[in-house]
Design a protein around this motif. Sequence first.
Motif, PDB file in Angstrom:
ATOM      1  N   GLY A   1       0.781  -1.230   0.000  1.00 21.74           N
ATOM      2  CA  GLY A   1       0.000   0.000   0.000  1.00 21.74           C
ATOM      3  C   GLY A   1       0.810   1.275   0.000  1.00 21.74           C
ATOM      4  N   ILE A   2       2.145   1.197   0.169  1.00 17.20           N
ATOM      5  CA  ILE A   2       2.987   2.399   0.218  1.00 17.20           C
ATOM      6  C   ILE A   2       4.226   2.164  -0.629  1.00 17.20           C
ATOM      7  CG2 ILE A   2       4.207   4.012   1.719  1.00 17.20           C
ATOM      8  CD1 ILE A   2       2.618   2.603   4.037  1.00 17.20           C
TER       9      ILE A   2
ATOM     10  N   THR B   1       3.328   6.916  -3.651  1.00 17.25           N
ATOM     11  CA  THR B   1       2.034   6.256  -3.787  1.00 17.25           C
ATOM     12  C   THR B   1       1.590   5.699  -2.444  1.00 17.25           C
ATOM     13  OG1 THR B   1       2.608   5.636  -6.047  1.00 17.25           O
ATOM     14  CG2 THR B   1       0.775   4.466  -5.031  1.00 17.25           C
ATOM     15  N   VAL B   2       0.368   6.067  -2.041  1.00 17.13           N
ATOM     16  CA  VAL B   2      -0.254   5.532  -0.830  1.00 17.13           C
ATOM     17  C   VAL B   2      -1.629   5.037  -1.237  1.00 17.13           C
ATOM     18  CG1 VAL B   2      -1.078   6.027   1.487  1.00 17.13           C
ATOM     19  CG2 VAL B   2       0.980   7.142   0.650  1.00 17.13           C
ATOM     20  N   GLY B   3      -1.824   3.727  -1.138  1.00 20.42           N
ATOM     21  CA  GLY B   3      -3.100   3.150  -1.565  1.00 20.42           C
ATOM     22  C   GLY B   3      -3.281   3.342  -3.061  1.00 20.42           C
ATOM     23  N   ARG B   4      -4.399   3.955  -3.428  1.00 22.74           N
ATOM     24  CA  ARG B   4      -4.682   4.199  -4.846  1.00 22.74           C
ATOM     25  C   ARG B   4      -4.322   5.614  -5.286  1.00 22.74           C
ATOM     26  NH1 ARG B   4     -10.521   1.231  -5.585  1.00 22.74           N
ATOM     27  NH2 ARG B   4      -9.759  -0.857  -5.095  1.00 22.74           N
ATOM     28  N   THR B   5      -3.783   6.409  -4.360  1.00 18.26           N
ATOM     29  CA  THR B   5      -3.419   7.789  -4.662  1.00 18.26           C
ATOM     30  C   THR B   5      -1.924   7.874  -4.907  1.00 18.26           C
ATOM     31  OG1 THR B   5      -5.165   8.486  -3.166  1.00 18.26           O
ATOM     32  CG2 THR B   5      -3.607  10.157  -3.866  1.00 18.26           C
ATOM     33  N   SER B   6      -1.550   8.584  -5.957  1.00 17.84           N
ATOM     34  CA  SER B   6      -0.147   8.723  -6.305  1.00 17.84           C
ATOM     35  C   SER B   6       0.142  10.175  -6.680  1.00 17.84           C
ATOM     36  CB  SER B   6       0.180   7.794  -7.480  1.00 17.84           C
ATOM     37  OG  SER B   6       1.540   7.861  -7.791  1.00 17.84           O
TER      38      SER B   6
ATOM     39  N   SER C   1       0.000   7.333   9.959  1.00 17.96           N
ATOM     40  CA  SER C   1       0.234   6.005  10.532  1.00 17.96           C
ATOM     41  C   SER C   1       0.367   6.118  12.044  1.00 17.96           C
ATOM     42  CB  SER C   1       1.514   5.398   9.954  1.00 17.96           C
ATOM     43  OG  SER C   1       1.801   4.167  10.571  1.00 17.96           O
TER      44      SER C   1
END
Length: 162
Positions: free
Chosen positions: A18-19, A27-32, A125
């Motif tokens: 995920g990271i 990129t974190v999850g689906r966001t980049s 986190s």
Amino acid sequence: MQTDRSFAAPTLLYARPGIVVTAERFTVGRTSWSVADITQLRTARGPHDRLAVRAVAVSAALIASVGLLLGFTGGLARLTAGAYLALGAVGLLPLLLVLAGDRWRPPAHELWGRIRSTEVLLFSSDDERQFGQVSRALRRAREGAARGFTDPPGAGPWRPAR
């Protein structure tokens, strides 16, 4: 011998499920986001746990209402020294709840940055070690982008000289 790095895979600075932090993208999850677009990185702590905040508010309100009732009814004049000590100890209950709540459910670590004049929460986190690794990797990628490198110095794997 000179190699063409335009087709090489980007340097991987951090990768966990995920990271992913590379020299070019975060990129974190689906966001980049493009590393070159991220500016003004800062860290913060997230909000306290809602349950702990509510417990503190309720206990403080109950203690204050008992104190007011005792004050208006004249009950404070009839209390013994032991009762005053007990009231003082109960008065510390909200403080103890705050400490316990932060110990059991600490506020999350947050990494904020500015992307095209908009402040964005990039990463959050509750694991301090993981947060430190991600933020250091992103700072290294930012330093490399600021110098015009696609790969920050020292980002590649170390290989001994033979």
